[in-house]
Scaffold this active site. Structure first.
Site, PDB file in Angstrom:
ATOM      1  N   ARG A 118      25.925  -8.255  69.834  1.00  8.78           N
ATOM      2  CA  ARG A 118      25.028  -7.285  69.349  1.00  8.78           C
ATOM      3  C   ARG A 118      25.463  -6.814  68.035  1.00  8.78           C
ATOM      4  NH1 ARG A 118      20.627  -5.210  72.268  1.00  8.78           N
ATOM      5  NH2 ARG A 118      20.485  -6.153  74.414  1.00  8.78           N
ATOM      6  N   ARG A 130      21.408  -1.037  66.285  1.00  7.63           N
ATOM      7  CA  ARG A 130      21.191   0.523  65.992  1.00  7.63           C
ATOM      8  C   ARG A 130      22.473   1.222  65.521  1.00  7.63           C
ATOM      9  NH1 ARG A 130      18.280   0.762  71.501  1.00  7.63           N
ATOM     10  NH2 ARG A 130      19.909  -0.641  71.617  1.00  7.63           N
ATOM     11  N   ARG A 180      14.962  -1.766  60.042  1.00  6.49           N
ATOM     12  CA  ARG A 180      14.003  -1.767  61.410  1.00  6.49           C
ATOM     13  C   ARG A 180      12.667  -1.155  61.230  1.00  6.49           C
ATOM     14  NH1 ARG A 180      11.196  -2.153  64.670  1.00  6.49           N
ATOM     15  NH2 ARG A 180      11.284  -2.000  67.016  1.00  6.49           N
ATOM     16  N   ASP A 222      16.307 -12.350  69.677  1.00  2.61           N
ATOM     17  CA  ASP A 222      16.479 -11.728  71.029  1.00  2.61           C
ATOM     18  C   ASP A 222      16.091 -12.894  71.930  1.00  2.61           C
ATOM     19  OD1 ASP A 222      16.377  -8.875  72.340  1.00  2.61           O
ATOM     20  OD2 ASP A 222      15.335  -9.942  73.745  1.00  2.61           O
ATOM     21  N   TYR A 244      13.770 -10.916  84.434  1.00  2.00           N
ATOM     22  CA  TYR A 244      13.108 -10.082  83.789  1.00  2.00           C
ATOM     23  C   TYR A 244      11.461 -10.427  83.884  1.00  2.00           C
ATOM     24  CZ  TYR A 244      16.803  -7.874  81.005  1.00  2.00           C
ATOM     25  OH  TYR A 244      17.977  -7.345  80.647  1.00  2.00           O
TER      26      TYR A 244
HETATM   27  O1  CP3 Z   1      23.921 -10.154  68.575  1.00  2.00           O
HETATM   28  C1  CP3 Z   1      23.254  -9.821  67.762  1.00  2.00           C
HETATM   29  O2  CP3 Z   1      23.678  -8.823  66.711  1.00  2.00           O
HETATM   30  C2  CP3 Z   1      21.892 -10.474  67.522  1.00  2.00           C
HETATM   31  C3  CP3 Z   1      20.751  -9.773  68.369  1.00  2.00           C
HETATM   32  C4  CP3 Z   1      20.500  -9.682  69.685  1.00  2.00           C
HETATM   33  C5  CP3 Z   1      19.543  -8.766  70.123  1.00  2.00           C
HETATM   34  N1  CP3 Z   1      19.612  -8.886  71.613  1.00  2.00           N
HETATM   35  C6  CP3 Z   1      18.922  -7.642  69.406  1.00  2.00           C
HETATM   36  C7  CP3 Z   1      18.319  -6.487  69.994  1.00  2.00           C
HETATM   37  C8  CP3 Z   1      21.137 -10.280  70.785  1.00  2.00           C
HETATM   38  C9  CP3 Z   1      21.960 -11.386  70.974  1.00  2.00           C
HETATM   39  C10 CP3 Z   1      20.415 -10.150  71.997  1.00  2.00           C
HETATM   40  C11 CP3 Z   1      20.411 -10.400  73.281  1.00  2.00           C
HETATM   41  C12 CP3 Z   1      19.859  -9.736  74.405  1.00  2.00           C
HETATM   42  N2  CP3 Z   1      18.641  -9.353  74.492  1.00  2.00           N
HETATM   43  C13 CP3 Z   1      20.296  -9.898  75.778  1.00  2.00           C
HETATM   44  C14 CP3 Z   1      21.513 -10.600  76.350  1.00  2.00           C
HETATM   45  C15 CP3 Z   1      22.594  -9.717  76.034  1.00  2.00           C
HETATM   46  C16 CP3 Z   1      22.826  -8.485  76.563  1.00  2.00           C
HETATM   47  O3  CP3 Z   1      22.912  -7.515  76.088  1.00  2.00           O
HETATM   48  O4  CP3 Z   1      22.864  -8.553  78.044  1.00  2.00           O
HETATM   49  C17 CP3 Z   1      19.439  -9.178  76.542  1.00  2.00           C
HETATM   50  C18 CP3 Z   1      19.451  -8.916  78.151  1.00  2.00           C
HETATM   51  C19 CP3 Z   1      18.268  -8.912  75.688  1.00  2.00           C
HETATM   52  C20 CP3 Z   1      16.982  -8.023  76.158  1.00  2.00           C
HETATM   53  C21 CP3 Z   1      16.838  -6.933  75.349  1.00  2.00           C
HETATM   54  N3  CP3 Z   1      16.664  -6.841  73.884  1.00  2.00           N
HETATM   55  C22 CP3 Z   1      16.773  -5.602  75.911  1.00  2.00           C
HETATM   56  C23 CP3 Z   1      17.272  -5.238  77.584  1.00  2.00           C
HETATM   57  C24 CP3 Z   1      16.533  -4.596  75.031  1.00  2.00           C
HETATM   58  C25 CP3 Z   1      16.599  -3.101  75.343  1.00  2.00           C
HETATM   59  C26 CP3 Z   1      17.797  -2.551  75.371  1.00  2.00           C
HETATM   60  C27 CP3 Z   1      18.756  -2.495  74.134  1.00  2.00           C
HETATM   61  O5  CP3 Z   1      19.673  -2.743  74.021  1.00  2.00           O
HETATM   62  O6  CP3 Z   1      18.082  -2.009  73.274  1.00  2.00           O
HETATM   63  C28 CP3 Z   1      16.312  -5.499  73.838  1.00  2.00           C
HETATM   64  C29 CP3 Z   1      16.032  -4.946  72.399  1.00  2.00           C
HETATM   65  C30 CP3 Z   1      17.035  -5.283  71.290  1.00  2.00           C
HETATM   66  N4  CP3 Z   1      17.384  -6.636  71.147  1.00  2.00           N
HETATM   67  C31 CP3 Z   1      17.690  -4.361  70.424  1.00  2.00           C
HETATM   68  C32 CP3 Z   1      18.353  -5.123  69.477  1.00  2.00           C
HETATM   69  C33 CP3 Z   1      18.945  -4.813  68.002  1.00  2.00           C
HETATM   70  C34 CP3 Z   1      17.220  -2.980  70.169  1.00  2.00           C
HETATM   71  C35 CP3 Z   1      15.546  -2.642  69.492  1.00  2.00           C
HETATM   72  C36 CP3 Z   1      15.425  -2.169  68.127  1.00  2.00           C
HETATM   73  O7  CP3 Z   1      16.379  -2.408  67.396  1.00  2.00           O
HETATM   74  O8  CP3 Z   1      14.340  -1.689  68.270  1.00  2.00           O
END
Ligand code: CP3
Length: 357
Positions: free
Chosen positions: A33, A37, A46, A83, A161
């Site tokens: 990640r 943010r 964003r 994502d 999910y």
């Molecule tokens: O690593 C990176 O920089 C690439 C981007 C990336 C995102 N999600 C962007 C994101 C990656 C590799 C993911 C993987 C992901 N997404 C996983 C597996 C890794 C983990 O954290 O367990 C999972 C379970 C998700 C599902 C997901 N997406 C959730 C549960 C959430 C909400 C919680 C949170 O962390 O925000 C997201 C949203 C998300 N995915 C954001 C980002 C930057 C935040 C939303 C936003 O910026 O508005």
């Protein structure tokens, strides 16, 4: 573990570790990640789009978000901004992202599964074209010593999910469905396995040097379920990808698993490297290194805390896994959104300046 003789040599240290070639002086580093943010420039970018999924399907946003952390930090890899729900979205799974909640999916019914099963492969991957276009452009733009990563969610984690609709800590709905509706459950896992494999193949063909399979909820399963719903689908994905791309580099991250499960995963799935979280001991990491390179396990909260907590964590991990050849430095899970970016600069300096002698 698996190497392709035909693949051209590359100078990226992360790829050298994945291929078991020349050991870099210090372990290559990237952060799960790493775009997100905690970066003010990500929050600004964003804010240009209301909907997170629109952002994820826009080639220009993907490229810019992917490059942001590399512009600031001396990271060894870029991971394409996307994502794990990009693929289900492209399949037509009814889902949305809610601020402060995260992904919200319609609970899987036979009607939804039927709809997903009848979508043509071409339509799914046409919808994902922005991801492939971004990978191609990124591979052209990035210098050779920076690896470019693609990724997908593992079938089990997507099922967690799909069967609960929202994040559920112990994944009770998915675990229950695997016992009470095994055929229905198997059909969903199979569909995700087939599409995930093809998705990774296309990411690699578009320009990704390696891919990661995120199995964020692997740690809630018993031994038999783990073998059936985490290990077997991952093995099938790896095998399907390598049928089309021999020697494909694949990192598997079955988060939250105990030592025995991790060892079986490393031995039986065929992944090129295994990712571990912060609860894995150094001893277990060293045992895994006998099988394949290991990625992780710095507690993301050490990076959030910074200072002594960070320094102690980085040093003890580096000392424990010395020499650096079979380690990819990373956190044990995604970076916390409150992390001050300066702590990332500090962490990378601690790693790159570390003296292994
Ligand atoms: O690593 C990176 O920089 C690439 C981007 C990336 C995102 N999600 C962007 C994101 C990656 C590799 C993911 C993987 C992901 N997404 C996983 C597996 C890794 C983990 O954290 O367990 C999972 C379970 C998700 C599902 C997901 N997406 C959730 C549960 C959430 C909400 C919680 C949170 O962390 O925000 C997201 C949203 C998300 N995915 C954001 C980002 C930057 C935040 C939303 C936003 O910026 O508005």
């Amino acid at each position: 573990m698996t190497q392709s003789k035909s693949r051209p040599q590359t100078t990226a240290p992360l790829l050298a570790v994945l291929d078991g070639r020349a050991f870099p002086e210090t372990p290559p580093v990237w952060i799960m990640r790493q775009a997100g943010r905690y970066l003010p420039e990500y929050r600004r970018l964003r804010a240009e789009q209301e909907n997170f999924l629109d952002f994820c399907f826009n080639t220009k946003s993907i490229i810019e978000a992917t490059c942001q952390p590399l512009a600031r930090f001396d990271l060894d890899a870029a991971i394409v901004f996307s994502d794990i729900f990009a693929l289900p979205q492209a399949l037509g799974y009814p889902l949305r992202f809610e601020d402060g909640v995260g992904p919200v999916l319609e609970v899987l019914t036979s009607g939804v599964l039927e709809k997903l099963s009848s979508v043509s492969e071409d339509r799914v991957f046409d919808a994902l074209h922005p991801v492939f276009a971004a990978l191609t452009q990124l591979r052209t733009d990035l210098p050779n010593h920076k690896a470019l990563l693609g990724f997908c969610g593992a079938p089990w984690t997507l099922a967690c999910y799909a069967f609960s609709g929202h994040p559920a800590p112990d994944q009770l709905p998915a675990r229950m469905m695997s016992y009470t509706e095994p055929d229905f459950f198997r059909q969903f896992i199979h569909l995700m396995t087939v599409f995930s494999a093809e998705y990774l193949v296309r990411q690699l063909k578009a320009g990704a040097d390696a891919v990661q399979i995120f199995d964020s909820w692997a740690g809630v399963l018993d031994e038999e379920r783990f073998s059936r719903w985490c290990l077997a689908p991952t093995r099938e994905i790896v095998s399907r990808v390598r049928q089309k791309i021999p020697g494909a580099r694949i990192i598997g991250f079955p988060r939250g698993c105990t030592a025995d499960f991790l060892k079986n995963y490393a031995l039986e799935t065929g992944v090129s490297a295994v990712g571990v979280d912060h609860t894995t001991s150094y001893k277990t990491m060293r045992d895994l290194q006998e099988i394949c390179p290991v990625q992780g396990n710095l507690d993301p909260l050490r990076l959030l805390a910074g200072g002594t907590a960070l320094k102690e964590g980085v040093y003890s991990l580096l000392r424990a896994l010395s020499p650096a050849g079979r380690h990819i430095f990373n956190l044990g899970h995604g970076i916390h959104p409150e992390t001050p970016p300066e702590h990332v600069t500090d962490m990378i300096r601690l790693i790159k300046d570390f003296d292994f002698k």
